[in-house]
Design a protein around this motif. Sequence first.
Motif, PDB file in Angstrom:
ATOM      1  N   HIS A   1      11.834  38.747   8.937  1.00  0.00           N
ATOM      2  CA  HIS A   1      13.012  39.335   8.282  1.00  0.00           C
ATOM      3  C   HIS A   1      13.960  39.831   9.365  1.00  0.00           C
ATOM      4  N   TYR A   2      15.249  39.820   9.034  1.00  0.00           N
ATOM      5  CA  TYR A   2      16.250  40.327   9.964  1.00  0.00           C
ATOM      6  C   TYR A   2      16.070  41.826  10.104  1.00  0.00           C
ATOM      7  N   LEU A   3      16.207  42.337  11.317  1.00  0.00           N
ATOM      8  CA  LEU A   3      15.980  43.762  11.561  1.00  0.00           C
ATOM      9  C   LEU A   3      16.925  44.642  10.760  1.00  0.00           C
ATOM     10  N   LYS A   4      18.156  44.245  10.608  1.00  0.00           N
ATOM     11  CA  LYS A   4      19.133  45.069   9.897  1.00  0.00           C
ATOM     12  C   LYS A   4      19.202  44.764   8.411  1.00  0.00           C
ATOM     13  N   GLU A   5      18.321  43.883   7.922  1.00  0.00           N
ATOM     14  CA  GLU A   5      18.320  43.508   6.510  1.00  0.00           C
ATOM     15  C   GLU A   5      16.887  43.485   5.992  1.00  0.00           C
ATOM     16  N   SER A   6      16.194  44.603   6.091  1.00  0.00           N
ATOM     17  CA  SER A   6      14.794  44.633   5.664  1.00  0.00           C
ATOM     18  C   SER A   6      14.690  44.320   4.178  1.00  0.00           C
ATOM     19  N   GLY A   7      13.592  43.738   3.817  1.00  0.00           N
ATOM     20  CA  GLY A   7      13.353  43.388   2.421  1.00  0.00           C
ATOM     21  C   GLY A   7      13.629  41.936   2.103  1.00  0.00           C
ATOM     22  N   THR A   8      14.268  41.212   3.015  1.00  0.00           N
ATOM     23  CA  THR A   8      14.564  39.807   2.794  1.00  0.00           C
ATOM     24  C   THR A   8      13.711  38.975   3.737  1.00  0.00           C
ATOM     25  N   GLU A   9      12.486  38.685   3.313  1.00  0.00           N
ATOM     26  CA  GLU A   9      11.573  37.887   4.125  1.00  0.00           C
ATOM     27  C   GLU A   9      11.793  36.407   3.830  1.00  0.00           C
ATOM     28  N   PHE A  10      11.607  35.597   4.871  1.00  0.00           N
ATOM     29  CA  PHE A  10      11.662  34.156   4.680  1.00  0.00           C
ATOM     30  C   PHE A  10      10.817  33.483   5.748  1.00  0.00           C
ATOM     31  N   GLU A  11      10.505  32.221   5.518  1.00  0.00           N
ATOM     32  CA  GLU A  11       9.607  31.472   6.385  1.00  0.00           C
ATOM     33  C   GLU A  11      10.406  30.493   7.241  1.00  0.00           C
ATOM     34  N   VAL A  12      10.077  30.447   8.534  1.00  0.00           N
ATOM     35  CA  VAL A  12      10.723  29.506   9.456  1.00  0.00           C
ATOM     36  C   VAL A  12       9.668  28.881  10.360  1.00  0.00           C
ATOM     37  N   ASP A  13       9.993  27.762  10.939  1.00  0.00           N
ATOM     38  CA  ASP A  13       9.125  27.139  11.922  1.00  0.00           C
ATOM     39  C   ASP A  13       9.164  27.990  13.187  1.00  0.00           C
ATOM     40  N   VAL A  14       8.018  28.235  13.800  1.00  0.00           N
ATOM     41  CA  VAL A  14       7.989  29.096  14.986  1.00  0.00           C
ATOM     42  C   VAL A  14       8.828  28.557  16.133  1.00  0.00           C
ATOM     43  N   THR A  15       9.038  27.256  16.175  1.00  0.00           N
ATOM     44  CA  THR A  15       9.849  26.679  17.251  1.00  0.00           C
ATOM     45  C   THR A  15      11.318  27.059  17.123  1.00  0.00           C
ATOM     46  N   GLU A  16      11.719  27.589  15.972  1.00  0.00           N
ATOM     47  CA  GLU A  16      13.092  28.024  15.780  1.00  0.00           C
ATOM     48  C   GLU A  16      13.328  29.459  16.258  1.00  0.00           C
ATOM     49  N   LEU A  17      12.263  30.146  16.673  1.00  0.00           N
ATOM     50  CA  LEU A  17      12.382  31.522  17.169  1.00  0.00           C
ATOM     51  C   LEU A  17      12.526  31.525  18.684  1.00  0.00           C
ATOM     52  N   ASN A  18      13.328  32.451  19.184  1.00  0.00           N
ATOM     53  CA  ASN A  18      13.526  32.591  20.624  1.00  0.00           C
ATOM     54  C   ASN A  18      13.275  34.024  21.029  1.00  0.00           C
ATOM     55  N   GLU A  19      12.683  34.193  22.204  1.00  0.00           N
ATOM     56  CA  GLU A  19      12.439  35.531  22.750  1.00  0.00           C
ATOM     57  C   GLU A  19      13.457  35.799  23.845  1.00  0.00           C
ATOM     58  N   GLU A  20      14.076  36.964  23.776  1.00  0.00           N
ATOM     59  CA  GLU A  20      15.038  37.345  24.812  1.00  0.00           C
ATOM     60  C   GLU A  20      14.401  38.258  25.823  1.00  0.00           C
TER      61      GLU A  20
END
Length: 59
Positions: free
Chosen positions: A40-59
């Motif tokens: 879920h987006y940090l500033k929009e809690s309560g809206t969970e969704f599923e994504v492929d892990v390859t679409e996530l990036n670590e800064e």
Amino acid sequence: MNLMRAKEIKDDPNMKNVVYKGKYVYINEVNDDKQKAIIHYLKESGTEFEVDVTELNEE
């Protein structure tokens, strides 16, 4: 991001900066079989969704 790193971040008590489509997210769960993460987006809690892990990036 790979599956192992997504799991490490989810289990780490210190929040890491993870980005999905330009916005910071929190990883709630990681599904090994589907290689997906429930986030879920940090500033929009309560809206969970599923994504492929390859679409996530670590800064």
